[in-house]
Design a protein around this motif. Structure first.
Motif, mmCIF file in Angstrom:
data_model
loop_
_atom_site.group_PDB
_atom_site.id
_atom_site.type_symbol
_atom_site.label_atom_id
_atom_site.label_comp_id
_atom_site.label_asym_id
_atom_site.label_seq_id
_atom_site.Cartn_x
_atom_site.Cartn_y
_atom_site.Cartn_z
ATOM 1 N N ASN A 37 0.914 -1.278 0.051
ATOM 2 C CA ASN A 37 -0.013 0.160 -0.132
ATOM 3 C C ASN A 37 0.832 1.141 -0.011
ATOM 4 O O ASN A 37 1.538 1.570 0.968
ATOM 5 N N ASP A 39 1.661 5.478 -1.105
ATOM 6 C CA ASP A 39 1.021 6.685 -1.614
ATOM 7 C C ASP A 39 1.991 7.902 -2.082
ATOM 8 O O ASP A 39 1.655 8.790 -2.203
ATOM 9 N N LEU A 40 3.233 7.005 -2.311
ATOM 10 C CA LEU A 40 4.574 7.933 -2.452
ATOM 11 C C LEU A 40 5.163 8.868 -1.550
ATOM 12 O O LEU A 40 6.252 8.975 -1.530
ATOM 13 N N ILE A 41 4.228 8.929 -0.449
ATOM 14 C CA ILE A 41 4.680 9.960 0.586
ATOM 15 C C ILE A 41 5.162 8.970 1.828
ATOM 16 O O ILE A 41 6.344 8.991 2.173
ATOM 17 N N ASN A 51 -4.212 -6.023 -2.718
ATOM 18 C CA ASN A 51 -4.552 -5.377 -3.975
ATOM 19 C C ASN A 51 -5.058 -5.979 -4.916
ATOM 20 O O ASN A 51 -6.085 -5.525 -5.728
ATOM 21 N N TYR A 54 -8.677 -6.827 -3.859
ATOM 22 C CA TYR A 54 -9.522 -5.619 -3.842
ATOM 23 C C TYR A 54 -10.124 -5.849 -5.554
ATOM 24 O O TYR A 54 -11.216 -5.384 -5.720
ATOM 25 N N ASP A 57 -13.456 -7.707 -6.359
ATOM 26 C CA ASP A 57 -14.877 -7.174 -6.474
ATOM 27 C C ASP A 57 -14.803 -5.636 -7.069
ATOM 28 O O ASP A 57 -15.462 -4.731 -6.313
ATOM 29 N N ASP A 58 -14.057 -5.197 -7.538
ATOM 30 C CA ASP A 58 -13.971 -3.946 -8.083
ATOM 31 C C ASP A 58 -14.536 -3.710 -9.495
ATOM 32 O O ASP A 58 -14.184 -4.122 -10.667
ATOM 33 N N ASP A 59 -15.822 -3.023 -9.653
ATOM 34 C CA ASP A 59 -16.475 -2.968 -10.729
ATOM 35 C C ASP A 59 -15.926 -2.049 -12.006
ATOM 36 O O ASP A 59 -15.920 -2.623 -13.036
ATOM 37 N N LYS A 251 -3.471 9.995 -9.905
ATOM 38 C CA LYS A 251 -4.522 11.031 -9.726
ATOM 39 C C LYS A 251 -4.988 10.456 -8.061
ATOM 40 O O LYS A 251 -5.255 11.486 -7.113
ATOM 41 N N TYR A 252 -4.994 9.325 -8.053
ATOM 42 C CA TYR A 252 -5.529 8.894 -6.649
ATOM 43 C C TYR A 252 -4.486 8.630 -5.648
ATOM 44 O O TYR A 252 -4.558 8.157 -4.535
ATOM 45 N N PHE A 253 -3.263 8.506 -6.082
ATOM 46 C CA PHE A 253 -2.028 8.373 -5.436
ATOM 47 C C PHE A 253 -2.036 6.997 -4.850
ATOM 48 O O PHE A 253 -1.522 6.702 -3.572
ATOM 49 N N ASP A 254 -2.439 5.961 -5.288
ATOM 50 C CA ASP A 254 -2.699 4.772 -4.896
ATOM 51 C C ASP A 254 -1.833 3.588 -5.756
ATOM 52 O O ASP A 254 -2.230 3.053 -6.647
ATOM 53 N N TYR A 257 -2.055 -0.194 -5.745
ATOM 54 C CA TYR A 257 -3.152 -0.706 -6.650
ATOM 55 C C TYR A 257 -2.965 -0.604 -8.179
ATOM 56 O O TYR A 257 -2.903 -1.517 -9.018
ATOM 57 N N THR B 73 5.634 16.423 -5.039
ATOM 58 C CA THR B 73 5.478 15.023 -4.505
ATOM 59 C C THR B 73 6.809 14.333 -4.464
ATOM 60 O O THR B 73 7.303 13.751 -3.403
ATOM 61 N N ILE B 76 9.059 15.892 -1.584
ATOM 62 C CA ILE B 76 8.540 15.433 -0.590
ATOM 63 C C ILE B 76 8.763 14.264 -0.414
ATOM 64 O O ILE B 76 9.499 13.800 0.932
ATOM 65 N N ALA B 77 8.857 13.330 -1.266
ATOM 66 C CA ALA B 77 9.103 11.824 -0.945
ATOM 67 C C ALA B 77 10.527 11.652 -0.943
ATOM 68 O O ALA B 77 10.846 10.944 -0.131
ATOM 69 N N ILE B 94 -3.263 13.761 1.680
ATOM 70 C CA ILE B 94 -2.213 12.956 0.933
ATOM 71 C C ILE B 94 -0.819 13.136 1.822
ATOM 72 O O ILE B 94 -0.083 12.282 2.047
ATOM 73 N N PHE B 95 -0.359 14.267 2.057
ATOM 74 C CA PHE B 95 0.871 14.638 2.392
ATOM 75 C C PHE B 95 1.073 14.416 3.776
ATOM 76 O O PHE B 95 2.188 14.541 4.777
ATOM 77 N N PRO B 388 -10.576 12.460 -5.019
ATOM 78 C CA PRO B 388 -11.020 12.343 -6.347
ATOM 79 C C PRO B 388 -11.719 11.109 -6.739
ATOM 80 O O PRO B 388 -12.269 10.910 -7.767
ATOM 81 N N LYS B 389 -11.434 9.873 -6.031
ATOM 82 C CA LYS B 389 -12.175 8.683 -6.374
ATOM 83 C C LYS B 389 -13.576 8.907 -6.000
ATOM 84 O O LYS B 389 -14.514 8.336 -6.743
ATOM 85 N N GLN B 418 -20.344 1.540 -2.777
ATOM 86 C CA GLN B 418 -18.694 1.725 -3.302
ATOM 87 C C GLN B 418 -17.833 3.076 -2.498
ATOM 88 O O GLN B 418 -16.767 2.977 -2.309
ATOM 89 N N ARG B 421 -16.770 2.236 0.963
ATOM 90 C CA ARG B 421 -15.577 1.255 0.627
ATOM 91 C C ARG B 421 -14.446 2.303 0.402
ATOM 92 O O ARG B 421 -13.207 1.953 0.883
ATOM 93 N N ARG B 425 -10.850 3.191 2.688
ATOM 94 C CA ARG B 425 -9.326 2.798 2.346
ATOM 95 C C ARG B 425 -8.775 4.219 2.665
ATOM 96 O O ARG B 425 -7.584 4.185 2.929
#
Lengths: 293, 428
Positions: A37, A39-41, A51, A54, A57-59, A251-254, A257, B73, B76-77, B94-95, B388-389, B418, B421, B425
């Protein structure tokens, strides 16, 4: 001998280093990241197969995979047929043939550029060029980008339009078909169509296969066109898998995944290519073959 | 070849930034994104700062918006972020999910005068009890209308939600099918409907403690039905209609430029670029904020337009705090900065800039801010509201409704499950 060996390695070292650093390393790290998991940070946290679970069941995963396969199955036959047809036409000795060969290749040079995608949007928009043109004949404006089926069609068309590189390869293949075979067929009274299907196509199947594999792997990774023209919409009808990977990671920084998704795409392309190779022995004929085997 | 060239540049660039880190301890680095006017004004203000504090020198790093977040980013990383950074409010999860990503500015209140700032605004820059960013200016979404199109429709601006619903049919009848009183995209709709729900029920949309939506199933359905009603009543175009123009910024679409889409629910800080794009002589005007009878909270999506933060690795946080104080609270600083970062929140700066005429009351964005200041606001919006999700999911749901592949009941239910969910996370 050994000296030469070392010198050779030295010569290719820029490439090898580039490959290791910028391809192999990110490639393998993405595999590792896909089990975390991240997120870059914050430091990546090992989550095992979470992952991948997940995803089950990810539509959006299923939707986007479906869209991608639809895109590939729609684009590839159209593009190959079109490229072969144009190559066939350009193989005749016509006046100004060199000009046409260049002209038809131009869309491929413009390639996957953003500018072309923006142009495409301007053509297919509700108040765009195409609808204005159709309007002259009294056709009511069609929502090319607002209806899922049409939107897919508009995006597909951009790729089909860029048939140049496949065409050039086909053209080279067509020119290597021995004239004597056509002459023999002509004496036997074969029609143009028969010559095309019974002589030309079988003789160039290795090239068709090559183009098929190249174009398929590229199509699976298509990004620019849907990103710029429709943004994946409407209702995710053009949300190709590469778009989903990009948005998840950047965009989601995931990144965890996103990497997992990328690996699933990689496996999907690999399996698809493997099946294609398996099937090739039934329809690809290499010279020296007795056909079929 | 290309990749190797890039690699070389990346190498050189990182070597360059390493050198600047190893320079004198009194050196500060400050970064921001923006346009030319902001670059000039900030550089000017920084020069003034160096005159007052000759012992500190400041190196500025500025870019346009594109790529700025990716660049920051990476910094910072790699623990090489600047001492002072311009930050966005919705970057906080995020940060700095636990408040540790940036320095706690309250620790430097001896050099940074926090009394110049509205308490609720400081609250918005606080994570887990730590003040991670100080808002330079605040913004909220309010209603702006195309004056000329509304005049053609012969309607006064709506005051209640009902008025708005009734305006749709009038537009359709008097001006035609392609004219709408409001133009709302997914992110506008979710913010506007949330405002309505706050006014009606007094609850936020997201409950951070339980990491899920605060609405009941019935309330979520009402939330989605509101959108369905607006489309059916011709208040706003359906997402399907908007999609047929392709992907672009709202203010770049022809119907916007021509005045067919005659209103927005938009950040007061962003409204000028919408106004500027209208075909002359059209112009926009601030509308009334729609209120439910008896509501004690307008449900504004009130947030910092921009913040300044101090990097957690800063070697001279006190110097950095001095710089922030100078830019926001001291005359030489805020005079040089002017309105380059919106109407300043700092009381001292705002008073002085109003007196000397820099802040003009008839400016659309200033008028919007005055309205925002007067409206009752109690609930603070969760930064996860801009996840954003969640936004992506909401857009998908309304698109599916508009395409007819989902009923409003299904959309509400799917969004609930959804969305919960996603929140589970995302909320740490």
């Amino acid at each position: 001998m050994y000296e030469n060996h070392r010198l050779g390695l030295l010569y290719i070292s820029p490439y090898i280093i580039g490959l290791l650093l910028f391809t192999a390393f990110p490639f393998l790290s993405s595999l590792i990241i896909s089990f975390t998991n991240y997120d870059l940070i914050n430091p990546p946290e090992y989550v095992g197969l979470d992952n991948y679970r997940y995803m089950m069941d990810d539509d959006t995963f299923y939707q986007s995979m479906g869209v991608t396969f639809a895109y590939v199955f729609l684009t590839i036959p159209l593009k190959l047929a079109f490229a072969l047809f144009i190559a066939f036409v350009l193989n005749f000795k016509l006046r100004g043939i060199k000009f046409f060969r260049t002209a038809y290749y131009i869309p491929s040079i413009l390639g996957s550029s953003v500018a072309i995608a923006v142009l495409w949007r301007a053509i297919f928009s509700l108040d765009g060029l195409l609808n204005n043109f159709l309007g002259i004949f009294g056709v009511e404006a069609i929502s090319w980008l607002g209806e899922p089926v049409f939107a897919m069609f508009s995006v597909t068309l951009l790729r089909v339009w860029q048939f140049g590189s496949a065409m050039v390869i086909f053209l080279a293949a067509l020119q290597s078909v021995p004239q004597s075979q056509y002459e023999a067929a002509l004496i036997d009274g074969a029609s143009k169509w028969q010559m095309f299907t019974k002589i030309t196509v079988p003789l160039i199947t290795p090239v068709i296969f090559f183009n098929f594999i190249m174009q398929t792997t590229q199509a699976f990774q298509e990004f620019t066109a849907p990103y710029v023209i429709t943004g994946g919409g409407p209702a995710k009808s053009t949300y190709l898998f590469s778009l989903y990977i990009y948005e998840t990671a950047f965009k989601y920084f995931d990144l965890g995944y996103g990497s997992a998704l990328a690996w699933v795409l990689f496996l999907a392309v690999a399996v698809f290519t493997a099946i294609s190779f398996k099937s090739s022995k039934y329809w690809v004929f290499y010279s020296g073959d007795k056909g079929g085997k | 070849m290309k990749i190797r060239t890039i690699a070389l540049f990346v190498g050189l660039a990182s070597a360059g930034s390493m050198m600047s880190i190893n320079a004198s301890a009194e050196d500060l680095r400050m970064s921001w994104w923006g346009g030319n006017s902001r670059h000039t004004a900030t550089n000017e203000a920084v020069k003034e700062f160096e005159k007052v504090h000759p012992e500190i020198s400041v190196k500025t790093e500025y870019t346009g918006w594109g790529g700025h977040l990716e660049r920051l980013t990476t910094q910072i990383a790699g623990n090489t972020e600047p001492d002072v950074m311009q930050t966005n409010w919705n970057w906080m999860p995020i940060f700095s999910a636990r408040g540790e990503g940036f320095k706690d500015l309250r620790e430097y209140s001896n050099v940074l005068d926090l009394s110049q700032f509205d308490q609720s605004a400081l609250e918005a820059g606080t994570n887990n009890g730590k003040l991670n960013g100080i808002p330079v200016s605040m913004t909220a979404r309010v209603f702006y209308y195309n004056k000329d199109t509304w005049a053609k429709a012969g309607l006064p601006y709506p005051v209640t939600w009902d008025d708005l619903m009734k305006a749709g049919p009038v537009f359709k009848e008097k001006l035609g099918d392609e004219y709408f009183p409001l133009m709302l995209e997914g992110r506008d709709i979710i913010a506007m409907n949330r405002s309505f729900m706050v006014q009606k029920y007094g609850i936020p949309m997201i409950d951070e403690a339980s990491k899920k939506f605060a609405y009941s199933d019935e309330q979520m359905l009402e939330f989605f039905k509101m959108y369905e009603d607006m489309v059916n009543n011709h208040v706003t175009p359906s997402s399907k209609y908007v999609a047929s123009f392709g992907k672009a910024n709202l203010y770049e679409h022809k119907p916007w430029i021509n005045g067919e889409w005659a209103g927005v629910y938009m950040w007061n800080s962003a409204i000028n670029k919408y106004n500027d794009n209208l075909r002359p002589p059209q112009s926009m005007e601030l509308g009334f904020y729609l209120m439910q009878k008896g509501a004690d909270d307008a449900g504004l999506f009130y947030k910092p337009a921009l913040m300044l933060s101090i990097g957690k690795n800063s070697k001279n946080p006190e110097g950095a705090a001095k710089l922030i104080n100078f830019l926001l609270n001291e005359p030489a600083g805020y005079n040089a900065m002017g309105l380059a970062r919106g109407v300043p929140l700092s009381l001292a700066a705002r008073r002085a800039l109003s007196l000397d005429g820099t802040i003009k009351d008839d400016d659309l964005s200033v008028a919007g801010l005055a309205q925002i200041d007067d409206l009752p606001k109690k609930l603070i919006t969760s930064p996860h509201f801009e996840n954003p999700k969640i936004l992506g999911l909401f857009e998908e749901m309304i698109e599916k409704m508009d395409q007819g592949s989902m009923t409003v009941e299904q959309a509400a239910k799917e969004f609930m499950s959804q969305g919960n969910r996603i929140l589970r996370r995302a909320i740490k």
